[in-house]
Design a protein around this motif. Structure first.
Motif, PDB file in Angstrom:
ATOM      1  N   ILE A   1      -5.930  14.071  91.194  1.00  0.00           N
ATOM      2  CA  ILE A   1      -5.498  14.654  89.938  1.00  0.00           C
ATOM      3  C   ILE A   1      -5.354  16.168  90.095  1.00  0.00           C
ATOM      4  N   GLY A   2      -4.143  16.649  89.840  1.00  0.00           N
ATOM      5  CA  GLY A   2      -3.862  18.075  89.984  1.00  0.00           C
ATOM      6  C   GLY A   2      -3.759  18.767  88.648  1.00  0.00           C
ATOM      7  N   PRO A   3      -3.113  19.927  88.611  1.00  0.00           N
ATOM      8  CA  PRO A   3      -2.932  20.661  87.360  1.00  0.00           C
ATOM      9  C   PRO A   3      -2.209  19.811  86.315  1.00  0.00           C
ATOM     10  N   ARG A   4      -2.525  20.041  85.067  1.00  0.00           N
ATOM     11  CA  ARG A   4      -1.927  19.315  83.946  1.00  0.00           C
ATOM     12  C   ARG A   4      -2.195  17.820  84.010  1.00  0.00           C
ATOM     13  N   ARG A   5      -3.253  17.452  84.726  1.00  0.00           N
ATOM     14  CA  ARG A   5      -3.687  16.048  84.826  1.00  0.00           C
ATOM     15  C   ARG A   5      -2.615  15.153  85.442  1.00  0.00           C
ATOM     16  N   VAL A   6      -1.794  15.722  86.323  1.00  0.00           N
ATOM     17  CA  VAL A   6      -0.754  14.947  87.005  1.00  0.00           C
ATOM     18  C   VAL A   6      -1.334  14.364  88.286  1.00  0.00           C
ATOM     19  N   GLY A   7      -1.166  13.049  88.479  1.00  0.00           N
ATOM     20  CA  GLY A   7      -1.649  12.404  89.690  1.00  0.00           C
ATOM     21  C   GLY A   7      -0.716  12.655  90.867  1.00  0.00           C
ATOM     22  N   HIS A   8      -1.301  12.929  92.021  1.00  0.00           N
ATOM     23  CA  HIS A   8      -0.506  13.155  93.226  1.00  0.00           C
ATOM     24  C   HIS A   8      -0.894  12.143  94.303  1.00  0.00           C
ATOM     25  N   TYR A   9       0.111  11.628  94.982  1.00  0.00           N
ATOM     26  CA  TYR A   9      -0.071  10.598  95.997  1.00  0.00           C
ATOM     27  C   TYR A   9       0.374  11.135  97.357  1.00  0.00           C
ATOM     28  N   GLY A  10      -0.105  10.479  98.421  1.00  0.00           N
ATOM     29  CA  GLY A  10       0.205  10.950  99.759  1.00  0.00           C
ATOM     30  C   GLY A  10       0.723   9.853 100.670  1.00  0.00           C
ATOM     31  N   ALA A  11       0.765  10.172 101.954  1.00  0.00           N
ATOM     32  CA  ALA A  11       1.299   9.238 102.955  1.00  0.00           C
ATOM     33  C   ALA A  11       0.496   7.944 103.016  1.00  0.00           C
TER      34      ALA A  11
END
Length: 235
Positions: A40-50
């Motif tokens: 979970i990054g800024p503004r509660r946006v989820g980030h995914y990876g490889a």
């Protein structure tokens, strides 16, 4: 320590596009615990990876093999929790090897959906050179479903097409030679057995041999690359 290139940077829409699935599918798998939660990054946006991309590809491959969600959950639950995207790709390769050759005729739109990205004419030409796709009738394409994701990933590898095709030729020649020698060995072992025993042995040996080949090749390649890198530094 995780490098910046490996940090989760994909939104859920970008993850779905990269994996060739829908956002709804990503959310469904997440709700079933088949995908680890995003960062979970800024503004509660989820980030995914490889790792999420590789796990999605494995899940989709398991589904193509006819496994139920419950079976997929058990399969994934038995995997070590710290597998890298590379490790997950190896697992997917083993799973994909169980499937019969599957060549389908699809539209350009469906081909791009499965590839998880738009495909320019030069991309299609490169995939065709790798025998992943072939022009069909009209606006359709014949696609080798087992090779499509690999072919798409190879398009991003910083190697010339000539080098990739030469590598493909080496792999095919050596794998055929290994398959021939192994077949000769097994043929000698089962020559006097009942036909049903031979069929059963073949069914059991196929995934084991593929996994053994993948494992030994992976280790050999790692050793070769390590020696090459060591020599480059010394020079």
């Amino acid at each position: 320590m995780t490098s910046k290139a490996e940090e989760p940077t994909l939104t859920i829409d970008e993850l779905a596009a990269r994996a060739g699935v829908t956002v709804r599918t990503v959310r469904f798998y997440s709700s079933k615990g088949l995908l680890p939660p995003p960062v979970i990054g800024p503004r509660r946006v989820g980030h995914y990876g490889a790792g999420h991309v590789a796990r999605l590809a494995l899940i989709e491959e398991l589904q193509r093999q006819g496994m139920t969600l419950a079976a997929i959950e058990r399969y994934l639950g038995q995997l070590p929790p710290d597998l890298t995207p590379h490790d997950l790709a190896i697992h997917r390769a083993v799973v994909a090897s169980w499937a019969p050759d599957l060549v389908e005729t699809v539209s350009r739109r469906e081909l791009e959906r499965r590839a998880g990205r738009p495909l320019a004419p030069e991309d299609i030409e490169r995939l065709a050179a790798m025998s992943v796709v072939a022009p069909g009738d009209g606006e359709t394409f014949r696609v080798d479903s087992g090779l499509l994701l690999l072919g798409v990933q190879l398009m991003d590898v910083p190697l010339s097409q000539d080098a990739i095709l030469a590598a493909r030729k080496v792999l095919i020649e050596h794998s055929r030679a290994a398959a021939h020698e192994l077949a000769q060995l097994f043929r000698g072992e089962v020559a006097e057995r009942d036909a049903r025993d031979v069929k059963s042995l073949s069914a059991h040996m196929h995934p084991l041999v593929v996994q053994a080949l993948l494992t030994t090749f992976q280790r050999s390649l790692r050793e070769e690359l390590s020696e090459w890198l060591s020599g480059s530094r010394a020079g």
